[in-house]
Design a protein around this motif. Sequence first.
Motif, PDB file in Angstrom:
ATOM      1  N   ALA A 131      -0.248  10.019  -2.858  1.00  0.00           N
ATOM      2  CA  ALA A 131       0.644  11.061  -2.356  1.00  0.00           C
ATOM      3  C   ALA A 131       2.113  10.770  -2.671  1.00  0.00           C
ATOM      4  O   ALA A 131       2.980  11.551  -2.310  1.00  0.00           O
ATOM      5  N   ARG A 132       2.383   9.599  -3.305  1.00  0.00           N
ATOM      6  CA  ARG A 132       3.701   9.269  -3.862  1.00  0.00           C
ATOM      7  C   ARG A 132       4.793   9.067  -2.808  1.00  0.00           C
ATOM      8  O   ARG A 132       5.972   9.240  -3.082  1.00  0.00           O
ATOM      9  N   PHE A 133       4.391   8.617  -1.597  1.00  0.00           N
ATOM     10  CA  PHE A 133       5.400   8.405  -0.565  1.00  0.00           C
ATOM     11  C   PHE A 133       5.660   6.921  -0.289  1.00  0.00           C
ATOM     12  O   PHE A 133       6.593   6.577   0.429  1.00  0.00           O
ATOM     13  N   THR A 134       4.854   6.034  -0.867  1.00  0.00           N
ATOM     14  CA  THR A 134       5.058   4.613  -0.635  1.00  0.00           C
ATOM     15  C   THR A 134       4.495   3.821  -1.809  1.00  0.00           C
ATOM     16  O   THR A 134       3.605   4.294  -2.532  1.00  0.00           O
ATOM     17  N   ALA A 135       5.040   2.621  -1.978  1.00  0.00           N
ATOM     18  CA  ALA A 135       4.611   1.733  -3.061  1.00  0.00           C
ATOM     19  C   ALA A 135       4.739   0.300  -2.585  1.00  0.00           C
ATOM     20  O   ALA A 135       5.404   0.010  -1.582  1.00  0.00           O
ATOM     21  N   GLY A 136       4.082  -0.608  -3.322  1.00  0.00           N
ATOM     22  CA  GLY A 136       4.155  -2.021  -2.996  1.00  0.00           C
ATOM     23  C   GLY A 136       4.445  -2.852  -4.218  1.00  0.00           C
ATOM     24  O   GLY A 136       4.166  -2.437  -5.350  1.00  0.00           O
ATOM     25  N   ALA A 137       5.017  -4.033  -3.997  1.00  0.00           N
ATOM     26  CA  ALA A 137       5.338  -4.945  -5.094  1.00  0.00           C
ATOM     27  C   ALA A 137       5.250  -6.375  -4.589  1.00  0.00           C
ATOM     28  O   ALA A 137       5.344  -6.629  -3.377  1.00  0.00           O
ATOM     29  N   ARG A 138       5.093  -7.288  -5.520  1.00  0.00           N
ATOM     30  CA  ARG A 138       4.957  -8.699  -5.129  1.00  0.00           C
ATOM     31  C   ARG A 138       6.286  -9.317  -4.728  1.00  0.00           C
ATOM     32  O   ARG A 138       6.323 -10.214  -3.890  1.00  0.00           O
ATOM     33  N   THR A 139       7.372  -8.870  -5.350  1.00  0.00           N
ATOM     34  CA  THR A 139       8.668  -9.528  -5.156  1.00  0.00           C
ATOM     35  C   THR A 139       9.757  -8.499  -4.862  1.00  0.00           C
ATOM     36  O   THR A 139       9.605  -7.303  -5.111  1.00  0.00           O
ATOM     37  N   ARG A 140      10.865  -9.019  -4.353  1.00  0.00           N
ATOM     38  CA  ARG A 140      12.044  -8.178  -4.113  1.00  0.00           C
ATOM     39  C   ARG A 140      12.548  -7.579  -5.413  1.00  0.00           C
ATOM     40  O   ARG A 140      12.899  -6.395  -5.482  1.00  0.00           O
TER      41      ARG A 140
END
Length: 327
Positions: free
Chosen positions: A282-291
């Motif tokens: 739904a394109r409202f949140t994402a995740g990543a490993r690092t800052r």
Amino acid sequence: MTTHHVMPLRALTHSGTFHADEVTGFAVLRLAEPGLGPPRFARSRDAAVIAGAEIVFDVGGIYDPARGRYDHHMSDGPRRADGTPYSSAGLIWRDFGRRALATVVGEEARPWIEELWSLMDRTVFLPVDRVDNGIGQVDPLALASLVDEMNPRWDETGADEDAAFLAAADLAEGVLRRRALHLLSELKARDAVLEAAARSPDPRLIELPGNMPWERAVFEAGLPALLVVYPDKAGRWRLDCVRPEPGAFAQRLPLPAPWAGLRDAELEEATGVDGALFVHHARFTAGARTRAAVLELARLALLAGEAPADGEDDPAAPRLAAPPPPR
């Protein structure tokens, strides 16, 4: 709790059936003066016993705070500034609530005490005042209803009314403690969000020190933020899109459509960002490993949001600066 008091009575309310106002009022007094209870607290309608108590609430027919008298049942009983009649709970909270809060939240929360007191007054004690005076809706799951149900039942034999009152006070005290700590957490989060927004080089992006409630602060302060990033408890990083208004399902700036639903290697390939983990479909949140990775995703999302619609260049369209590179 009605006879033979060895120590001078510090506080007293009426005996018999109890309601949320005197139960909650007693819970406030007990927080303000830890350890307050029998034999320094009693429930009685005996005029001689009432006269010997230092603080009398919800009984006695007298309203005189200077003398520790907090009844509200008179025709000219005390009222709030907006005209709402007080109950004994609101009166006790008015005069003892700040001391009670200091016990619950500790000295380090002193900068928030006054605002916290006001929030508690509006969300807990005003509703109790209204219900007790017959001008508020009775919610079966609200504090007033839960306290009422702790009275001994009509068909219950051998019930101890005083013990039931103290059990109800334990319930009310637990509610007050949890509500105070919850509201304090929200106030701390609000201040943290405003501080983060103030120091951000790009008003469209807010970087928070942790996962905290941020939407209320953004909307109440009218911040122009589009994206919010923060580390989660697992040590990874999240990117959230800001809604256009509270409760909306849309976003001010959705993440780019080609990223929708991608994960891990597919997302890294689509974005060119090493460490990108996922984008919700739904394109409202994402995740990543690092800052660094989450800030790069944010930068690319903001750039994509600036692109002209349908590939047509619009020289009149505003162009905002991209966020700074990761530090």
